[in-house]
Design an enzyme around this catalytic site. Structure first.
Site, PDB file in Angstrom:
ATOM      1  N   LYS A   1       1.184   4.251  -2.910  1.00 49.54           N
ATOM      2  CA  LYS A   1       0.917   5.674  -2.652  1.00 49.54           C
ATOM      3  C   LYS A   1       2.155   6.517  -2.969  1.00 49.54           C
ATOM      4  O   LYS A   1       2.033   7.662  -3.431  1.00 49.54           O
ATOM      5  CB  LYS A   1       0.450   5.878  -1.211  1.00 49.54           C
ATOM      6  CG  LYS A   1      -0.908   5.241  -0.912  1.00 49.54           C
ATOM      7  CD  LYS A   1      -2.035   5.773  -1.808  1.00 49.54           C
ATOM      8  CE  LYS A   1      -3.415   5.306  -1.386  1.00 49.54           C
ATOM      9  NZ  LYS A   1      -4.495   5.797  -2.255  1.00 49.54           N
TER      10      LYS A   1
ATOM     11  N   TYR B   1       0.850  -1.210   0.000  1.00 48.28           N
ATOM     12  CA  TYR B   1       0.000   0.000   0.000  1.00 48.28           C
ATOM     13  C   TYR B   1       0.881   1.254   0.000  1.00 48.28           C
ATOM     14  O   TYR B   1       0.667   2.175  -0.798  1.00 48.28           O
ATOM     15  CB  TYR B   1      -0.913  -0.038   1.229  1.00 48.28           C
ATOM     16  CG  TYR B   1      -1.858   1.134   1.362  1.00 48.28           C
ATOM     17  CD1 TYR B   1      -3.005   1.231   0.583  1.00 48.28           C
ATOM     18  CD2 TYR B   1      -1.595   2.148   2.284  1.00 48.28           C
ATOM     19  CE1 TYR B   1      -3.874   2.305   0.717  1.00 48.28           C
ATOM     20  CE2 TYR B   1      -2.461   3.226   2.426  1.00 48.28           C
ATOM     21  CZ  TYR B   1      -3.601   3.305   1.642  1.00 48.28           C
ATOM     22  OH  TYR B   1      -4.448   4.369   1.768  1.00 48.28           O
TER      23      TYR B   1
HETATM   24  P1  NDP Z   1     -13.437   3.093   1.493  1.00 44.28           P
HETATM   25  O1  NDP Z   1     -13.026   1.669   1.549  1.00 44.28           O
HETATM   26  O2  NDP Z   1     -14.354   3.626   2.520  1.00 44.28           O
HETATM   27  O3  NDP Z   1     -14.043   3.440   0.056  1.00 44.28           O
HETATM   28  C1  NDP Z   1     -13.338   3.110  -1.106  1.00 44.28           C
HETATM   29  C2  NDP Z   1     -14.264   3.206  -2.289  1.00 44.28           C
HETATM   30  O4  NDP Z   1     -13.502   2.881  -3.465  1.00 44.28           O
HETATM   31  C3  NDP Z   1     -15.394   2.184  -2.209  1.00 44.28           C
HETATM   32  O5  NDP Z   1     -16.567   2.736  -2.721  1.00 44.28           O
HETATM   33  C4  NDP Z   1     -14.874   1.061  -3.087  1.00 44.28           C
HETATM   34  O6  NDP Z   1     -15.871   0.238  -3.632  1.00 44.28           O
HETATM   35  C5  NDP Z   1     -14.175   1.851  -4.176  1.00 44.28           C
HETATM   36  N1  NDP Z   1     -13.247   1.000  -4.915  1.00 44.28           N
HETATM   37  C6  NDP Z   1     -12.250   0.256  -4.391  1.00 44.28           C
HETATM   38  N2  NDP Z   1     -11.675  -0.480  -5.350  1.00 44.28           N
HETATM   39  C7  NDP Z   1     -12.326  -0.190  -6.504  1.00 44.28           C
HETATM   40  C8  NDP Z   1     -12.209  -0.653  -7.828  1.00 44.28           C
HETATM   41  N3  NDP Z   1     -11.308  -1.574  -8.177  1.00 44.28           N
HETATM   42  N4  NDP Z   1     -13.034  -0.146  -8.771  1.00 44.28           N
HETATM   43  C9  NDP Z   1     -13.962   0.775  -8.444  1.00 44.28           C
HETATM   44  N5  NDP Z   1     -14.132   1.246  -7.189  1.00 44.28           N
HETATM   45  C10 NDP Z   1     -13.328   0.755  -6.228  1.00 44.28           C
HETATM   46  O7  NDP Z   1     -12.051   3.898   1.490  1.00 44.28           O
HETATM   47  P2  NDP Z   1     -11.684   5.375   1.996  1.00 44.28           P
HETATM   48  O8  NDP Z   1     -12.781   6.301   1.719  1.00 44.28           O
HETATM   49  O9  NDP Z   1     -11.144   5.257   3.358  1.00 44.28           O
HETATM   50  O10 NDP Z   1     -10.435   5.674   1.057  1.00 44.28           O
HETATM   51  C11 NDP Z   1     -10.499   6.571  -0.041  1.00 44.28           C
HETATM   52  C12 NDP Z   1      -9.092   6.943  -0.426  1.00 44.28           C
HETATM   53  O11 NDP Z   1      -8.433   7.541   0.689  1.00 44.28           O
HETATM   54  C13 NDP Z   1      -8.208   5.789  -0.854  1.00 44.28           C
HETATM   55  O12 NDP Z   1      -7.392   6.187  -1.918  1.00 44.28           O
HETATM   56  C14 NDP Z   1      -7.361   5.524   0.368  1.00 44.28           C
HETATM   57  O13 NDP Z   1      -6.140   4.909   0.049  1.00 44.28           O
HETATM   58  C15 NDP Z   1      -7.175   6.932   0.879  1.00 44.28           C
HETATM   59  N6  NDP Z   1      -6.821   7.010   2.279  1.00 44.28           N
HETATM   60  C16 NDP Z   1      -7.629   6.457   3.239  1.00 44.28           C
HETATM   61  C17 NDP Z   1      -7.257   6.525   4.556  1.00 44.28           C
HETATM   62  C18 NDP Z   1      -8.085   5.915   5.643  1.00 44.28           C
HETATM   63  O14 NDP Z   1      -7.563   5.759   6.765  1.00 44.28           O
HETATM   64  N7  NDP Z   1      -9.346   5.576   5.417  1.00 44.28           N
HETATM   65  C19 NDP Z   1      -6.015   7.194   4.978  1.00 44.28           C
HETATM   66  C20 NDP Z   1      -5.258   7.757   3.891  1.00 44.28           C
HETATM   67  C21 NDP Z   1      -5.654   7.658   2.600  1.00 44.28           C
HETATM   68  P3  NDP Z   1     -16.166  -1.219  -2.969  1.00 44.28           P
HETATM   69  O15 NDP Z   1     -16.515  -0.958  -1.537  1.00 44.28           O
HETATM   70  O16 NDP Z   1     -17.286  -1.701  -3.777  1.00 44.28           O
HETATM   71  O17 NDP Z   1     -14.899  -1.997  -3.113  1.00 44.28           O
END
Ligand code: NDP
Length: 244
Positions: A153, A149
């Site tokens: 990033k 991961y």
């Molecule tokens: P969530 O898991 O809450 O949401 C992620 C969303 O992305 C979901 O709707 C998921 O759909 C969708 N998604 C994942 N894989 C795919 C795919 N292959 N195709 C289409 N859609 C996809 O994550 P967060 O909101 O927490 O994270 C959002 C961003 O923030 C990410 O880039 C993450 O790396 C970054 N981030 C998050 C942190 C955290 O602590 N939460 C910290 C730092 C950065 P589905 O559920 O159907 O898979």
């Protein structure tokens, strides 16, 4: 600070849950015409129920051909948020090739692909635009069990700089936000263990994790003209974690 995206067209990936969903809804509230891309149809159904102006696109962004097909008629986009990510949690010695490939396909390759599709249109129209890639504090600090991961990033941060360099002449700005832990589904996966979360929080000078809204506000700022001279930066939304 008032931000209006009236007359703008925005695309948000990973818009089904968490930060992406909140970003899509915030953009729509600020007047943008939003296309929401994610892979779970039920999430898109509830999103459209919440805001009927949002256009849903259901696709697994880890699949290059499927993404090409799904986005071929997406139309002109002014604002792009590459937010979808695969949260690979494996200790270094346990890392499997499929986790590695899935992580890079979704977290890096899809951001590149969707940006190409959108930026080609921006360049052709000569209208400029703004792209925000959702990175993480993990791009700059190794976290246990997060090696792949973290690597994705870090790659996303550098992809962003390359895009900023090459797209800048077309008035397309590209930046990242780099949040600390946010207790979304993804956040809960890595940080529900009280011991782990206490340890992480103790390294954040502000003494708390980020709220979804903290991240959304920074994304909106970088998308907006309020940051019109900001290009190629990684903006921590981390309460100071990366600065100490
Ligand atoms: P969530 O898991 O809450 O949401 C992620 C969303 O992305 C979901 O709707 C998921 O759909 C969708 N998604 C994942 N894989 C795919 C795919 N292959 N195709 C289409 N859609 C996809 O994550 P967060 O909101 O927490 O994270 C959002 C961003 O923030 C990410 O880039 C993450 O790396 C970054 N981030 C998050 C942190 C955290 O602590 N939460 C910290 C730092 C950065 P589905 O559920 O159907 O898979």
């Amino acid at each position: 600070m008032e931000i209006s995206f009236a007359g703008k067209r925005a695309l948000v990936t990973g818009a089904g849950k968490g930060i992406g969903r909140a970003t899509a809804l915030a953009l729509a509230r600020c007047g943008a015409k939003v296309t929401a891309v994610t892979r779970t149809q039920a999430d898109l159904n509830s999103l459209v129920q919440e805001n009927a102006s949002i256009t849903p696109v259901c696709v697994d962004l880890g699949d290059w051909e499927a993404t090409e097909t799904a986005l071929k008629d997406v139309g002109p986009i002014d604002l792009l948020v590459n937010n979808a990510a695969f949260p690979s949690l494996q200790s270094f010695l346990e890392i499997t090739p499929d986790h590695f490939d899935r992580s890079f396909n979704v977290n890096v390759k899809a951001a590149l692909q969707v940006s190409q599709i959108v930026a080609r249109g921006m360049k052709a129209r000569g209208s400029g635009g703004s792209i925000v890639n959702v990175s993480s504090q993990a791009s700059q600090c190794a976290l246990r069990d997060h090696t792949v991961y973290c690597a994705t990033k870090a790659a996303l941060d550098m992809l962003t700089k390359g895009m900023a360099l090459e797209l800048g002449p077309y008035q397309i700005r590209v930046n990242t936000v780099n949040p600390t832990v946010v207790m979304t589904d993804m956040g809960r996966l890595g940080w529900s263990d009280p011991e782990k979360s206490k340890n992480m929080m103790s390294r954040i000078p502000l003494g708390r994790f980020a709220e979804v809204e903290d991240v959304v506000n920074s994304i909106l700022f970088l998308l907006s003209d309020k940051s019109s001279m900001t290009n190629g930066v990684a903006l921590p939304v981390d309460g100071g974690f990366l600065s100490c």
